[in-house]
Design an enzyme around this catalytic site. Structure first.
Site, short mmCIF file in Angstrom:
data_model
loop_
_atom_site.label_atom_id
_atom_site.label_comp_id
_atom_site.label_asym_id
_atom_site.label_seq_id
_atom_site.Cartn_x
_atom_site.Cartn_y
_atom_site.Cartn_z
N SER A 87 0.76 -1.26 0.08
CA SER A 87 0.08 -0.10 0.11
C SER A 87 0.95 1.39 -0.03
O SER A 87 1.77 1.20 0.51
CB SER A 87 -1.07 0.00 1.29
N TYR A 120 -1.63 -0.57 11.12
CA TYR A 120 -1.84 -1.16 9.69
C TYR A 120 -0.85 -0.34 8.89
O TYR A 120 -0.20 -1.03 7.92
CB TYR A 120 -3.43 -0.40 9.17
#
Length: 263
Positions: free
Chosen positions: A141, A154
């Site tokens: 990501s 995260y």
């Protein structure tokens, strides 16, 4: 004329019940792969039915890939078959301040995004190395480029995966195994609802289309590219992040991810 089904390569896709994972599996099916798909929810059966309509042989596995047992269940389902492509996409988010989060939720993010992902790549990657062939796609990501205030665990997990993918690719340089890291930005999936981030600015902002993100990642994997950031705006954001002080990035993340930040 033989009635035998022609050879089709096999792809293993995790987190395939919805979102980017389902769209990656769709790309595989359209490209002539048969599929072993996994997720930790019954919706994986519905995904399998949708994918079979594209002509693929699809085996769905409901397994919790945050556990070693779940990963082993998925690996055993290959039954020794050659895995031509592993698309390690399973991931989990977690919003709110770190000290307000429960340890169980924190560990589940780490165990899903990092431990389970690495264990599966280790198992299937060794098989690929033995025969010197295979493709690996890891869903990282652009969140991994910046400290994630109010989604700290995260973002850190995605920083780990981004880094790991480049390292693994270098270790496999000179072999016929490719490693590609797909680094999307905010994408229209169930992620923000599941992460408890629907009242944040990023949760309510316009997001990228999951099918387009998956197409970009799949094509990069097929070419053997090392990494790909999906979408022009995300490319700009990742470039800026590389030259911006971490403290500034952390403040920027707070504006996007702090609960109640949605205007």
């Amino acid at each position: 004329m033989s009635s035998e089904r022609p050879f089709r390569p096999l792809a293993v896709v995790t987190g395939a019940s919805s979102g980017i994972g389902l769209e990656l599996a769709t790309c595989c099916a359209k490209a002539g792969y048969d599929l072993l798909i996994a997720a930790d929810e019954p919706a994986i059966e519905e995904a399998a039915a949708r994918l079979r309509a594209l002509g693929a042989v699809v085996e769905p596995i409901q397994a919790d890939l945050a556990t070693l047992q779940g990963v082993e269940l998925l690996y055993q389902a290959t039954e020794g078959r050659q895995v031509d492509a592993l698309l390690a996409n399973a991931g989990r988010g977690l919003g709110h301040a770190f000290l307000d989060q429960g340890l169980d939720g924190i560990r589940r993010v780490i165990d899903t995004n990092i431990t389970g992902t690495l264990y599966l790549i280790h198992l299937i990657g060794r098989d690929m190395r033995r025969r010197n062939a295979g493709r690996i796609l890891i869903t990282g990501s652009i969140a991994g480029f910046m400290p994630g205030s109010f989604q700290a665990v995260y973002n850190a997990s995605k920083a780990f995966l981004n880094s790991f993918s480049f390292a693994l690719r270098e270790e496999l340089r000179g072999t016929a195994i490719t490693v590609t890291c797909l680094m999307p930005g905010a994408t229209e999936t169930q992620f923000f609802d599941r992460a408890g981030m629907t009242d944040t600015s990023v949760g309510q902002a316009e997001k990228d289309d999951a099918a387009e993100v998956a197409r970009i990642g799949f094509e990069a994997m097929q070419r053997g590219d090392g990494d790909v950031v999906s979408g022009f705006a995300n490319k700009v954001q990742s470039t800026i992040a590389n030259v911006t002080p971490a403290a500034v990035l952390a403040k920027r993340s707070r504006k996007m991810a702090e609960p109640g930040s949605a205007s």
